[in-house]
Enzyme design. Structure first.
Site, PDB file in Angstrom:
ATOM      1  N   ARG A  37       0.839  -1.210   0.000  1.00 36.41           N
ATOM      2  CA  ARG A  37       0.000   0.000   0.000  1.00 36.41           C
ATOM      3  C   ARG A  37       0.875   1.262   0.000  1.00 36.41           C
ATOM      4  NH1 ARG A  37      -0.543   4.601   2.683  1.00 36.41           N
ATOM      5  NH2 ARG A  37      -0.130   3.501   4.625  1.00 36.41           N
ATOM      6  N   ASP A  38       1.490   1.559   1.133  1.00 36.97           N
ATOM      7  CA  ASP A  38       2.314   2.772   1.221  1.00 36.97           C
ATOM      8  C   ASP A  38       3.466   2.677   0.215  1.00 36.97           C
ATOM      9  OD1 ASP A  38       2.972   5.213   2.224  1.00 36.97           O
ATOM     10  OD2 ASP A  38       3.720   4.516   4.149  1.00 36.97           O
ATOM     11  N   HIS A 235       5.816   4.462  12.518  1.00 37.25           N
ATOM     12  CA  HIS A 235       5.802   4.421  11.043  1.00 37.25           C
ATOM     13  C   HIS A 235       6.842   5.450  10.576  1.00 37.25           C
ATOM     14  CE1 HIS A 235       3.393   4.129   7.157  1.00 37.25           C
ATOM     15  NE2 HIS A 235       4.082   5.246   6.948  1.00 37.25           N
ATOM     16  N   HIS A 237       9.541   6.904   7.829  1.00 43.22           N
ATOM     17  CA  HIS A 237      10.162   6.981   6.490  1.00 43.22           C
ATOM     18  C   HIS A 237      11.651   7.270   6.688  1.00 43.22           C
ATOM     19  CE1 HIS A 237       6.577   6.765   3.806  1.00 43.22           C
ATOM     20  NE2 HIS A 237       5.999   6.937   4.994  1.00 43.22           N
ATOM     21  N   CYS A 268       4.755   9.050   0.440  1.00 42.58           N
ATOM     22  CA  CYS A 268       3.365   9.502   0.367  1.00 42.58           C
ATOM     23  C   CYS A 268       3.274  10.501  -0.772  1.00 42.58           C
ATOM     24  CB  CYS A 268       2.959  10.151   1.695  1.00 42.58           C
ATOM     25  SG  CYS A 268       1.311  10.862   1.642  1.00 42.58           S
ATOM     26  N   ASN A 277       9.486   3.921   3.240  1.00 39.86           N
ATOM     27  CA  ASN A 277       9.441   3.510   4.651  1.00 39.86           C
ATOM     28  C   ASN A 277      10.741   2.817   5.020  1.00 39.86           C
ATOM     29  OD1 ASN A 277       6.296   3.190   3.909  1.00 39.86           O
ATOM     30  ND2 ASN A 277       6.635   3.659   6.048  1.00 39.86           N
TER      31      ASN A 277
HETATM   32  C1  LIG Z   1     -10.781  11.474   0.525  1.00 39.06           C
HETATM   33  C2  LIG Z   1     -10.839  11.956  -0.892  1.00 39.06           C
HETATM   34  C3  LIG Z   1     -11.619  10.976  -1.750  1.00 39.06           C
HETATM   35  C4  LIG Z   1     -11.550  13.270  -0.909  1.00 39.06           C
HETATM   36  O1  LIG Z   1     -11.451  13.859  -2.190  1.00 39.06           O
HETATM   37  P1  LIG Z   1     -12.512  14.952  -2.682  1.00 39.06           P
HETATM   38  O2  LIG Z   1     -12.157  15.306  -4.095  1.00 39.06           O
HETATM   39  O3  LIG Z   1     -12.597  16.045  -1.680  1.00 39.06           O
HETATM   40  O4  LIG Z   1     -13.821  14.096  -2.560  1.00 39.06           O
HETATM   41  P2  LIG Z   1     -15.167  14.099  -3.321  1.00 39.06           P
HETATM   42  O5  LIG Z   1     -16.156  13.512  -2.356  1.00 39.06           O
HETATM   43  O6  LIG Z   1     -15.455  15.435  -3.928  1.00 39.06           O
HETATM   44  O7  LIG Z   1     -14.924  13.046  -4.498  1.00 39.06           O
HETATM   45  C5  LIG Z   1     -14.140  13.313  -5.633  1.00 39.06           C
HETATM   46  C6  LIG Z   1     -14.204  12.125  -6.572  1.00 39.06           C
HETATM   47  O8  LIG Z   1     -13.593  11.004  -5.944  1.00 39.06           O
HETATM   48  C7  LIG Z   1     -14.547   9.944  -5.788  1.00 39.06           C
HETATM   49  N1  LIG Z   1     -14.283   9.309  -4.498  1.00 39.06           N
HETATM   50  C8  LIG Z   1     -14.379   9.857  -3.296  1.00 39.06           C
HETATM   51  N2  LIG Z   1     -14.037   8.955  -2.375  1.00 39.06           N
HETATM   52  C9  LIG Z   1     -13.733   7.823  -3.015  1.00 39.06           C
HETATM   53  C10 LIG Z   1     -13.300   6.546  -2.580  1.00 39.06           C
HETATM   54  N3  LIG Z   1     -13.110   6.251  -1.318  1.00 39.06           N
HETATM   55  N4  LIG Z   1     -13.060   5.605  -3.505  1.00 39.06           N
HETATM   56  C11 LIG Z   1     -13.224   5.877  -4.818  1.00 39.06           C
HETATM   57  N5  LIG Z   1     -13.623   7.071  -5.286  1.00 39.06           N
HETATM   58  C12 LIG Z   1     -13.881   8.040  -4.380  1.00 39.06           C
HETATM   59  C13 LIG Z   1     -15.897  10.624  -5.844  1.00 39.06           C
HETATM   60  O9  LIG Z   1     -16.889   9.731  -6.235  1.00 39.06           O
HETATM   61  C14 LIG Z   1     -15.635  11.693  -6.861  1.00 39.06           C
HETATM   62  O10 LIG Z   1     -15.630  11.109  -8.152  1.00 39.06           O
HETATM   63  P3  LIG Z   1     -16.219  11.916  -9.428  1.00 39.06           P
HETATM   64  O11 LIG Z   1     -17.618  12.270  -9.077  1.00 39.06           O
HETATM   65  O12 LIG Z   1     -15.333  13.144  -9.605  1.00 39.06           O
HETATM   66  O13 LIG Z   1     -16.083  10.907 -10.562  1.00 39.06           O
HETATM   67  C15 LIG Z   1      -9.456  12.125  -1.490  1.00 39.06           C
HETATM   68  O14 LIG Z   1      -8.852  13.154  -0.799  1.00 39.06           O
HETATM   69  C16 LIG Z   1      -8.617  10.881  -1.386  1.00 39.06           C
HETATM   70  O15 LIG Z   1      -8.887   9.831  -1.969  1.00 39.06           O
HETATM   71  N6  LIG Z   1      -7.556  10.998  -0.644  1.00 39.06           N
HETATM   72  C17 LIG Z   1      -6.694   9.848  -0.398  1.00 39.06           C
HETATM   73  C18 LIG Z   1      -5.299  10.290  -0.396  1.00 39.06           C
HETATM   74  C19 LIG Z   1      -4.414   9.113  -0.154  1.00 39.06           C
HETATM   75  O16 LIG Z   1      -4.730   7.975  -0.453  1.00 39.06           O
HETATM   76  N7  LIG Z   1      -3.230   9.424   0.375  1.00 39.06           N
HETATM   77  C20 LIG Z   1      -2.246   8.442   0.649  1.00 39.06           C
HETATM   78  C21 LIG Z   1      -2.557   7.604   1.840  1.00 39.06           C
HETATM   79  S1  LIG Z   1      -2.193   8.368   3.400  1.00 39.06           S
HETATM   80  C22 LIG Z   1      -0.517   8.081   3.600  1.00 39.06           C
HETATM   81  O17 LIG Z   1       0.143   7.619   2.719  1.00 39.06           O
HETATM   82  C23 LIG Z   1       0.105   8.355   4.922  1.00 39.06           C
HETATM   83  C24 LIG Z   1       0.314   7.081   5.741  1.00 39.06           C
HETATM   84  C25 LIG Z   1      -1.031   6.460   6.095  1.00 39.06           C
HETATM   85  O18 LIG Z   1       1.031   6.115   5.025  1.00 39.06           O
HETATM   86  C26 LIG Z   1       1.074   7.384   7.034  1.00 39.06           C
HETATM   87  C27 LIG Z   1       2.271   8.304   6.867  1.00 39.06           C
HETATM   88  O19 LIG Z   1       3.245   7.962   6.169  1.00 39.06           O
HETATM   89  O20 LIG Z   1       2.205   9.364   7.444  1.00 39.06           O
END
Ligand SMILES: CC(C)(COP(=O)([O-])OP(=O)([O-])OC[C@H]1O[C@@H](n2cnc3c(N)ncnc32)[C@H](O)[C@@H]1OP(=O)([O-])[O-])[C@@H](O)C(=O)NCCC(=O)NCCSC(=O)C[C@@](C)(O)CC(=O)[O-]
Length: 347
Positions: A37-38, A235, A237, A268, A277
């Site tokens: 995933r990450d 966690h 990096h 990320c 990581n």
């Molecule tokens: C949360 C949102 C969706 C808000 O994004 P948004 O644009 O504000 O949301 P929205 O509700 O306006 O939706 C936009 C579009 O996304 C779709 N949508 C909305 N939600 C989903 C979903 N769940 N699955 C599939 N599709 C989705 C939704 O249907 C729409 O589609 P459209 O109408 O334009 O065709 C967006 O910001 C997002 O997906 N963010 C995820 C970012 C991410 O994955 N980041 C990496 C993971 S975190 C990380 O790596 C850190 C970690 C955990 O490892 C720890 C560390 O290292 O610190």
């Protein structure tokens, strides 16, 4: 050392034995393998589902106990995580291994629920995520931290009602790429909010990979003021090369769950400049001969370092890059020297 023959009753002896067991158990380290995933979410190209599924299968075979299998996030935001449902169906599963998935909102949980309706064993755990700063949360989730917590609470509740376990992440627990040094009290408050919404564990992320052991120690001491250390995970990096040192510091401070990524994969998408990581191989190597025992999954033993080196090499080749695991590279180089009949001490 107490002598068991001095106990007056069998029940006191039992208590003493279980305390002894608890002491031993407290040296068991759980690795959450976040490579699929990450690790993969930050890759430039789109990775075929078959490669992701093969990666998870290999990790299970190597004895990894918990493997974060992917994300149900928007594919517009993170295209590399598209197809997580297919990955969960294609990969080989091993008894006793957990396969959590990342979920950012209700839509993500709905997708998990739809999958579970057809395939009830697909997963039994989700992870929700937010960050210690508003700037990072906005970049990652398009809302500020308070709003992200408000949105995540009903998602966590609904997941718990479905019988799923819920893990939480707090990103930028040391420093934020947008707003600099982080106030550790804020990390504590955000972690507490995740615990309050039902997360059984909160992973504290040095997302940028700039943290030093001193900072990690200070941050953990602050968070431990409100949260039992058994509920915390580290966690780290490895951008500045301190990740293994930070893992050891976290262990010294009582943390027993460490997120790591085979081959040092990852980063990320919203943390510019951050590298992967801590490599799982590096953690396994560093803990050899230590009082800590890394828990294994399928075999019930431990994680096989030699197999992890092979997996780190294999996935790096699939991605057209080099493994960044120092231990992985050294072990591989030693094997090559040995294959050529060259003298090879441990180095
Ligand atoms: C949360 C949102 C969706 C808000 O994004 P948004 O644009 O504000 O949301 P929205 O509700 O306006 O939706 C936009 C579009 O996304 C779709 N949508 C909305 N939600 C989903 C979903 N769940 N699955 C599939 N599709 C989705 C939704 O249907 C729409 O589609 P459209 O109408 O334009 O065709 C967006 O910001 C997002 O997906 N963010 C995820 C970012 C991410 O994955 N980041 C990496 C993971 S975190 C990380 O790596 C850190 C970690 C955990 O490892 C720890 C560390 O290292 O610190």
């Amino acid at each position: 050392m107490l002598n068991p023959s001095r106990f007056a009753s069998r029940s006191l002896l039992r208590q003493w034995r279980s305390r002894s067991y608890a002491t031993v158990a407290s040296n068991i380290v759980n690795i959450v393998e976040v490579g699929p995933r990450d690790g993969l979410q930050n890759e430039k190209g789109v990775i075929p589902v078959s490669v992701k599924a093969e990666l998870i299968s290999r990790l299970g075979k190597a004895g990894v106990q918990t493997i974060e299998a992917g994300s149900f996030v928007s594919p517009k935001w993170v295209p590399q995580m598209a197809g997580t449902a297919e990955v969960l169906l294609q990969m080989e599963r091993f008894p006793g291994v957990r396969y959590p998935v990342l979920v950012p909102n209700q839509k993500g949980l709905d997708a998990v629920a739809a999958l579970l309706a057809a395939h009830p064993a697909a997963t039994d755990e989700i992870a929700v995520f937010t960050a210690a700063t508003d700037a990072f949360t906005r970049a990652n989730l398009n809302v500020d931290t308070a709003e992200s917590l408000e949105r995540l609470a009903p998602v966590a509740r609904a997941a718990l009602d479905r019988g799923l376990r819920v893990r939480g992440y707090v990103s930028v627990a040391i420093a934020c790429p947008y707003s600099g040094q982080v106030d550790y009290a804020r990390v504590r408050h955000v972690a507490q909010a995740l615990v309050d919404m039902g997360c059984y564990e909160v992973s504290l992320g040095d997302t940028v990979g700039v943290g030093t052991p001193t900072q990690v120690a200070e941050m953990l001491e602050e968070v431990k003021k409100s949260i039992a250390v058994g509920m915390l995970a580290g966690h780290f990096h490895d951008t500045y090369g301190t990740a293994v040192a930070n893992v050891l510091t976290a262990l010294e401070h009582g943390v027993r769950t460490i997120d790591a990524s085979v081959g040092g994969l990852g980063g990320c998408p919203y943390s510019p400049g951050a590298t992967g990581n801590v490599a799982t191989e590096d953690v396994l190597y560093a803990l050899q001969g230590s009082p800590y025992h890394v828990a294994g999954g399928a075999a019930g033993g431990t994680i096989d370092l030699a197999k992890m080196v092979d997996i780190g090499w294999w996935i790096s080749e699939q991605l057209g890059r080099e493994s960044t695991s120092r231990a992985g590279r050294a072990i591989r180089a030693r094997r090559l020297r040995e294959a050529e009949g060259k003298p090879s001490a441990k180095l």
